[in-house]
Write a protein that holds these residues in place. Structure first.
Motif, PDB file in Angstrom:
ATOM      1  N   ALA A 225       0.671  -1.276  -0.303  1.00 51.61           N
ATOM      2  CA  ALA A 225      -0.235   0.392   0.506  1.00 51.61           C
ATOM      3  C   ALA A 225       0.839   1.445   0.075  1.00 51.61           C
ATOM      4  CB  ALA A 225      -0.761   0.080   1.404  1.00 51.61           C
ATOM      5  N   THR A 226       0.308   1.967  -0.705  1.00 54.16           N
ATOM      6  CA  THR A 226       1.525   3.352  -0.713  1.00 54.16           C
ATOM      7  C   THR A 226       0.463   4.309   0.253  1.00 54.16           C
ATOM      8  OG1 THR A 226       0.042   3.663  -2.902  1.00 54.16           O
ATOM      9  CG2 THR A 226       1.844   2.964  -3.237  1.00 54.16           C
ATOM     10  N   HIS A 227      -0.064   4.468   0.615  1.00 54.41           N
ATOM     11  CA  HIS A 227      -1.254   5.333   1.242  1.00 54.41           C
ATOM     12  C   HIS A 227      -2.135   4.706   1.906  1.00 54.41           C
ATOM     13  CE1 HIS A 227       0.014   7.492  -2.770  1.00 54.41           C
ATOM     14  NE2 HIS A 227      -0.097   8.377  -1.750  1.00 54.41           N
ATOM     15  N   THR A 228      -2.512   4.898   3.371  1.00 48.37           N
ATOM     16  CA  THR A 228      -3.330   4.513   3.825  1.00 48.37           C
ATOM     17  C   THR A 228      -4.513   4.915   4.716  1.00 48.37           C
ATOM     18  OG1 THR A 228      -2.293   4.745   5.381  1.00 48.37           O
ATOM     19  CG2 THR A 228      -1.951   2.358   4.823  1.00 48.37           C
ATOM     20  N   VAL A 229      -5.629   5.112   4.540  1.00 46.77           N
ATOM     21  CA  VAL A 229      -6.650   6.330   4.742  1.00 46.77           C
ATOM     22  C   VAL A 229      -7.644   5.008   6.050  1.00 46.77           C
ATOM     23  CG1 VAL A 229      -9.421   6.895   4.880  1.00 46.77           C
ATOM     24  CG2 VAL A 229      -7.200   6.430   2.774  1.00 46.77           C
ATOM     25  N   ASN A 230      -7.542   5.694   7.411  1.00 49.68           N
ATOM     26  CA  ASN A 230      -8.331   5.379   8.178  1.00 49.68           C
ATOM     27  C   ASN A 230      -9.727   6.013   8.432  1.00 49.68           C
ATOM     28  OD1 ASN A 230      -9.817   4.497  10.995  1.00 49.68           O
ATOM     29  ND2 ASN A 230      -7.642   4.099  11.931  1.00 49.68           N
ATOM     30  N   SER A 231     -11.165   4.750   8.066  1.00 51.14           N
ATOM     31  CA  SER A 231     -12.202   5.271   7.712  1.00 51.14           C
ATOM     32  C   SER A 231     -13.309   5.515   8.986  1.00 51.14           C
ATOM     33  CB  SER A 231     -12.825   4.321   6.765  1.00 51.14           C
ATOM     34  OG  SER A 231     -12.662   2.962   6.870  1.00 51.14           O
ATOM     35  N   LYS A 232     -12.873   5.068  10.476  1.00 50.77           N
ATOM     36  CA  LYS A 232     -13.286   5.636  11.342  1.00 50.77           C
ATOM     37  C   LYS A 232     -13.145   6.901  10.997  1.00 50.77           C
ATOM     38  CE  LYS A 232     -12.358   3.202  15.255  1.00 50.77           C
ATOM     39  NZ  LYS A 232     -12.450   1.899  15.789  1.00 50.77           N
ATOM     40  N   GLU A 233     -11.104   7.686  10.947  1.00 49.86           N
ATOM     41  CA  GLU A 233     -11.661   8.581  11.463  1.00 49.86           C
ATOM     42  C   GLU A 233     -11.791  10.123  10.644  1.00 49.86           C
ATOM     43  OE1 GLU A 233      -7.255   8.275  11.995  1.00 49.86           O
ATOM     44  OE2 GLU A 233      -7.437   6.951  14.052  1.00 49.86           O
ATOM     45  N   THR A 234     -11.426   9.155   8.894  1.00 50.28           N
ATOM     46  CA  THR A 234     -11.089   9.659   8.076  1.00 50.28           C
ATOM     47  C   THR A 234     -12.517   9.543   7.145  1.00 50.28           C
ATOM     48  OG1 THR A 234      -8.711   9.914   8.272  1.00 50.28           O
ATOM     49  CG2 THR A 234     -10.281  10.958   5.772  1.00 50.28           C
TER      50      THR A 234
END
Ligand SMILES: [Zn+2]
Ligand SMILES: [Zn+2]
Length: 276
Positions: A225-234
């Motif tokens: 993965a080149t980027h990560t997104v925590n979908s609980k926060e964002t």
């Protein structure tokens, strides 16, 4: 003759699984008996227990395994006693319409053992995905045995039999990720991480991992993965748009269960042979 071994059985819908004595017959023509060394726990085993696959109880669970061939039946030439193998639940026929089209992943006539394993009282078992590897030994079609490098640890190699092929296949076959594309993977467990690895193999340059666990997001980066997104926060949609110049990704994949994975690209919706 045959073998008497222990196995994990789901006897009825929703009931706790039990460890039972099971009888594994000697392999018949085209079949093999495999000593199981390791078997992953896949969500699909839970689906079986919950009645989400079919009602053919009792099920012998487990389908993501590696082990050593203990015996082979008449006419088996692809493996021999002592071979270290991964078990696979889509042993393709090589002759059906899909196979002849060069799309064995959609094979209509995958191979399973013809004989049945049973409980001690003779009740026939339904092996999960035609494998049934939560057991000391299992009976499969020899085509379900794929030889792998014995240097690979069984607890890792076994994952190739389900989670890894589901994720890598979703990226390379179903999603058809191309070099330079952007990909988002929702859910970064075993299958999601394999989809990330598959997207990397296919040459994707932007691979966005989305999960609600920071630990899993950290693991996702080790798979590519080149980027990560925590979908609980964002807000994941906004975050993905921001990372792709406002366009969104070329291929998106969400992980709910290893079997079958869902994957899609905007112009060519993906479908699975069972219509899911
Ligand atoms: Zn599985
Ligand atoms: Zn086929």
């Amino acid at each position: 003759m045959g073998y008497e071994v222990k196995g994990v059985v789901a006897r009825s819908k929703g009931a706790p699984v039990t460890i039972e004595t099971i009888l594994v017959p000697d392999p018949g023509p085209g079949e093999a008996v495999v000593d199981i060394q390791a078997c992953g726990v896949c969500h699909t085993d839970l689906h079986y227990r919950e009645g989400g696959i079919n009602d053919d109880y009792p099920f012998l669970l487990g389908h993501e395994a590696a082990g050593t061939v203990a015996a082979v039946g008449e006419g088996v030439t692809n493996v021999a006693v002592g071979d270290y193998v991964v078990l696979n639940w889509r042993a393709v026929c090589g002759q059906c319409r899909a196979c002849l089209k060069g799309e064995p992943k959609y094979c209509f006539a995958t191979h399973n053992a013809a004989q049945k394993m049973t409980l001690a009282d003779g009740t026939e078992l339904s092996p999960a995905l035609g494998i049934g590897a939560f057991a000391e030994k299992t009976l499969v079609h020899s085509g379900q045995c794929t030889k792998v490098d014995p240097a690979a640890k069984p607890e890792a190699a076994g994952l190739l039999g389900c989670g890894v092929m589901a994720g890598v296949g979703a990226a390379i076959n179903t999603g058809a990720v191309q070099r330079g594309e952007s990909v988002a993977v929702f859910g970064c467990g075993g299958v999601g991480d394999a989809a990330i690895a598959g997207a990397k193999l296919a040459g994707a340059t932007t691979i966005i991992a989305v999960d609600i666990s920071d630990t899993k997001l950290e693991w996702a980066t080790t798979f590519g993965a080149t980027h990560t997104v925590n979908s609980k926060e964002t807000d994941a949609v906004e975050a993905i748009k921001a990372l792709t110049g406002g366009f969104g990704v070329d291929v998106a994949r969400s992980t709910r269960s290893a079997t079958p994975p869902s994957s899609s690209r905007p112009s060519t919706p993906a479908t699975w042979p069972d219509g899911s």
